[in-house]
Design a protein around this motif. Structure first.
Motif, mmCIF file in Angstrom:
data_model
loop_
_atom_site.group_PDB
_atom_site.id
_atom_site.type_symbol
_atom_site.label_atom_id
_atom_site.label_comp_id
_atom_site.label_asym_id
_atom_site.label_seq_id
_atom_site.Cartn_x
_atom_site.Cartn_y
_atom_site.Cartn_z
ATOM 1 N N UNK A 1 0.560 -0.732 0.368
ATOM 2 C CA UNK A 1 -0.011 -0.042 0.268
ATOM 3 C C UNK A 1 0.682 1.039 -0.535
ATOM 4 N N UNK A 2 2.308 0.875 0.094
ATOM 5 C CA UNK A 2 2.358 2.519 0.171
ATOM 6 C C UNK A 2 3.884 2.209 -0.940
ATOM 7 N N UNK A 3 4.001 1.730 -1.637
ATOM 8 C CA UNK A 3 4.551 1.749 -3.365
ATOM 9 C C UNK A 3 4.835 3.231 -3.079
ATOM 10 N N UNK A 4 3.899 4.367 -3.664
ATOM 11 C CA UNK A 4 3.974 5.374 -3.812
ATOM 12 C C UNK A 4 4.713 6.247 -3.630
ATOM 13 N N UNK A 5 4.935 5.955 -1.887
ATOM 14 C CA UNK A 5 5.647 7.322 -1.760
ATOM 15 C C UNK A 5 6.206 6.408 -0.142
ATOM 16 N N UNK A 6 7.429 5.911 -0.474
ATOM 17 C CA UNK A 6 7.374 4.385 0.711
ATOM 18 C C UNK A 6 8.916 5.258 1.396
ATOM 19 N N UNK A 7 8.996 5.337 2.833
ATOM 20 C CA UNK A 7 9.484 5.534 3.623
ATOM 21 C C UNK A 7 10.481 4.630 4.168
ATOM 22 N N UNK A 8 11.515 4.835 5.003
ATOM 23 C CA UNK A 8 12.982 4.292 5.664
ATOM 24 C C UNK A 8 11.578 3.220 6.518
ATOM 25 N N UNK A 9 11.134 3.850 7.838
ATOM 26 C CA UNK A 9 9.925 2.653 7.830
ATOM 27 C C UNK A 9 9.188 1.677 7.114
ATOM 28 N N UNK A 10 9.175 2.116 5.930
ATOM 29 C CA UNK A 10 8.309 1.001 5.009
ATOM 30 C C UNK A 10 9.262 0.056 4.788
ATOM 31 N N UNK A 11 10.929 0.732 4.106
ATOM 32 C CA UNK A 11 12.282 -0.431 3.916
ATOM 33 C C UNK A 11 12.294 -1.430 5.287
ATOM 34 N N UNK A 12 11.977 -1.343 6.299
ATOM 35 C CA UNK A 12 12.500 -2.136 7.267
ATOM 36 C C UNK A 12 11.679 -2.927 7.384
ATOM 37 N N UNK A 13 11.074 -3.002 7.770
ATOM 38 C CA UNK A 13 9.396 -3.971 7.585
ATOM 39 C C UNK A 13 9.739 -5.396 6.455
ATOM 40 N N UNK A 14 10.001 -4.391 4.879
ATOM 41 C CA UNK A 14 10.015 -5.411 4.396
ATOM 42 C C UNK A 14 11.559 -6.131 3.614
ATOM 43 N N UNK A 15 12.036 -5.678 4.562
ATOM 44 C CA UNK A 15 13.674 -6.360 4.842
ATOM 45 C C UNK A 15 13.433 -6.978 5.691
#
Length: 293
Positions: free
Chosen positions: A137-151
């Protein structure tokens, strides 16, 4: 291209006719296709993406990272830039720390590519479906707080990279479905998330975790919509099986943990509180009258 069937003679004839028209190479027995590996035995087939998973782990530089036992931390609340701006403009109490001031990722494409690869991995890894659906749901404007759970999901995959889906060779007679809903799961829109899985005999053939298109004002409504989505998928699946001339035992068993949903469907009396789901109610009731479920 995959060529399959229950008659080796017909398979060979089909391949021979195709080779006369197209330039083709016969790769023999199915072992690897579109990143999915197939391991066979006399009783079942295992579909997994171990090679794909290990390549993803290596690509992110997580080969030496410590595996994690859960795909997502439920205590972490992810937010969008627009949601943070809304809270900031309204001086909302929910705005805490530096979360609102967090800048966007400098390389947005890295997050988008990672989520795309994880989406492909959900073909055989249903345990990460909800987590990937949430982060997509955050593909348009991802932040660092989104990248961490993806990792984090990749580190979870590292725990068992060869996990997959088992396909049994036992006769297909029964179709079983399980459905559920997470009411008001999305913190931004307050929409619910529907989830279902369908088994053909002992084999899993269809599953989904998706946010509902409208807001449900009650948990019963969210659960009922989840059942409607499941019945729609079952209708399509049974139509496909009919075209393949596969015999399926009716009625289909659908399991739900919502007592209110079951009571609404079992009671033919129209309830005032169910007017907003009248179409879904009639759709499911029609299927019951047809002996579908």
């Amino acid at each position: 291209m995959l060529v399959t069937g229950d008659s080796l003679k017909m398979i060979e004839e089909s391949k021979s006719e195709l080779q006369q028209i197209f330039q083709m190479k016969d790769l023999g027995e199915l072992k690897y296709f579109l990143g999915i590996e197939f391991a066979r035995s006399k009783e079942r087939i295992l579909m997994h993406q171990r090679k794909y998973s290990l390549e993803l782990i290596s690509e992110l530089g997580l080969s030496a990272a410590r595996p994690i036992c859960t795909p997502i931390d439920i205590n972490v609340k992810l937010t969008t830039k627009e949601y943070n701006d809304y809270l900031k403009n309204n001086n909302a109490k929910q705005l805490k720390g530096n979360n609102a001031k967090e800048p966007l990722l400098s390389d947005v494409g890295s997050y988008q590519r990672l989520i795309g690869k994880l989406l492909h991995l959900t073909v055989t890894r249903l345990d990460i479906s909800f987590s990937v659906q949430t982060l997509s749901q955050y593909l348009q404007q991802p932040k660092k707080s989104h990248m961490e759970p993806a990792t984090r999901i990749v580190r979870y995959i590292k725990n068992q990279p060869g996990q997959g889906v088992l396909i049994s060779n036992k006769p297909i007679q029964e179709v079983t479905a399980f459905c559920d809903a997470d009411w008001s799961a999305c913190t931004h829109t307050r929409r619910s998330v529907s989830g279902f899985l369908i088994k053909l005999g002992e084999s899993l053939v269809s599953s989904k975790s998706k946010k509902q298109t409208t807001i449900s004002r009650s948990s019963a409504k969210a659960e009922y919509r989840s059942m409607t989505i499941t019945v729609s998928e079952l209708t399509w699946l049974l139509g496909l099986l009919k075209e393949l001339e596969a015999e399926v035992k009716l009625p289909v068993n659908i399991y739900s943990d919502s007592k209110s949903t079951i009571q609404i469907e079992a009671n033919p009396i129209f309830h005032e509180r169910t007017k907003h789901i009248e179409i879904d109610r009639h759709f499911i009731r029609e299927k019951i009258q047809q002996g579908f479920m």
